[in-house]
Write an enzyme that holds these catalytic residues in place. Structure first.
Site, PDB file in Angstrom:
ATOM      1  N   CYS A 121       0.968  -1.163   0.047  1.00 52.18           N
ATOM      2  CA  CYS A 121      -0.115   0.065   0.082  1.00 52.18           C
ATOM      3  C   CYS A 121       0.861   1.123   0.076  1.00 52.18           C
ATOM      4  O   CYS A 121       1.917   1.296   0.613  1.00 52.18           O
ATOM      5  CB  CYS A 121      -1.033   0.025   1.217  1.00 52.18           C
ATOM      6  SG  CYS A 121      -1.725   1.505   1.471  1.00 52.18           S
ATOM      7  N   CYS A 172       0.292   3.171   3.437  1.00 51.47           N
ATOM      8  CA  CYS A 172       0.745   2.592   4.984  1.00 51.47           C
ATOM      9  C   CYS A 172       2.040   1.526   4.721  1.00 51.47           C
ATOM     10  O   CYS A 172       2.526   1.483   5.645  1.00 51.47           O
ATOM     11  CB  CYS A 172      -0.174   2.111   5.684  1.00 51.47           C
ATOM     12  SG  CYS A 172      -0.881   0.812   5.055  1.00 51.47           S
ATOM     13  N   CYS A 201      -7.262  -0.826   1.432  1.00 47.37           N
ATOM     14  CA  CYS A 201      -6.419  -1.528   2.152  1.00 47.37           C
ATOM     15  C   CYS A 201      -6.899  -1.728   3.445  1.00 47.37           C
ATOM     16  O   CYS A 201      -7.636  -0.635   4.203  1.00 47.37           O
ATOM     17  CB  CYS A 201      -5.222  -0.327   2.441  1.00 47.37           C
ATOM     18  SG  CYS A 201      -3.898  -0.965   3.499  1.00 47.37           S
ATOM     19  N   CYS A 230      -5.222   0.653   6.331  1.00 41.96           N
ATOM     20  CA  CYS A 230      -5.392   2.389   6.565  1.00 41.96           C
ATOM     21  C   CYS A 230      -6.656   2.841   5.783  1.00 41.96           C
ATOM     22  O   CYS A 230      -6.780   4.023   5.744  1.00 41.96           O
ATOM     23  CB  CYS A 230      -4.138   3.021   6.041  1.00 41.96           C
ATOM     24  SG  CYS A 230      -3.742   2.903   4.180  1.00 41.96           S
ATOM     25  N   CYS A 248      -8.572  -5.262  -9.941  1.00 40.54           N
ATOM     26  CA  CYS A 248      -8.149  -4.211 -10.877  1.00 40.54           C
ATOM     27  C   CYS A 248      -7.838  -2.916  -9.894  1.00 40.54           C
ATOM     28  O   CYS A 248      -8.621  -2.207  -9.330  1.00 40.54           O
ATOM     29  CB  CYS A 248      -9.432  -3.753 -11.634  1.00 40.54           C
ATOM     30  SG  CYS A 248      -9.015  -2.470 -12.950  1.00 40.54           S
TER      31      CYS A 248
END
Length: 135
Positions: A48, A51, A97, A100, A122
Site C-alpha cells: 500500500c 501505509c 487497504c 489504512c 483491478c
C-alpha cells in the site's frame, strides 16, 4: 470502520502527492494504461502506498488487458477490505487497504479469466508500490 493506521486528512495531504491523494483518499481512478505497474513483469510484493501494508504478490498478477494491474488474489484475505460501491450508477465492489482504508481499485468476478479464483482485482498503480524481490 476504524483502521490500524488513522491520520488526519491534513497529514494524508502532506504525505501524498495530489494524484496519490485523489486516488487513495478520494477513491479516484488513474487513467487506463498510464500506471507504472500496468505492464511490469518484475517479481516482488505490492505494498500500500499509504501505509506500506503487503497487499498483492507478483505471482498472482496476470494480463487482463484492462489498463490497470490485475491480480487474482490478495496476498492475504485480511489485507484488503471489500465494500459495495454504487458511485458510477452500477454496483461494484471497491477494494481498500484493510490497514489504512486507502482506495486501491475494484474487484470483479465471473469474467472468464483462466485464473484460480475467477476474480480480477483491478488495482490503480498509484495505490501501490512494488518492492522487487532480491535477485
Amino acid at each position: 470502520m476504524p483502521y490500524e493506521i488513522e491520520k488526519p486528512e491534513e497529514q494524508w495531504r502532506a504525505e501524498l502527492d495530489p494524484d496519490e491523494y485523489r486516488v487513495l483518499r478520494e477513491a479516484g481512478t488513474e487513467a487506463a494504461f498510464t500506471g507504472e505497474y500496468n505492464d511490469t513483469k518484475t517479481t516482488g510484493v505490492y505494498n500500500c502506498r499509504g501505509c506500506g501494508a503487503e497487499l498483492f504478490r507478483s505471482d498472482t498478477k496476470f494480463e487482463s488487458h484492462c489498463g490497470w494491474p490485475s491480480f487474482y488474489d490478495p496476498a492475504d484475505t485480511d489485507a484488503v477490505e471489500l465494500l459495495e460501491d454504487r458511485s458510477m450508477g452500477t454496483v461494484r465492489t471497491e477494494v481498500r487497504c484493510a490497514r489504512c482504508g486507502s482506495h486501491l481499485g475494484h474487484v470483479f468476478e465471473g469474467e472468464g479469466y483462466a485464473t484460480p479464483t475467477d476474480q480480477r482485482y483491478c488495482i490503480n498503480s498509484i495505490s501501490v508500490r512494488l518492492a522487487p524481490a532480491d535477485s
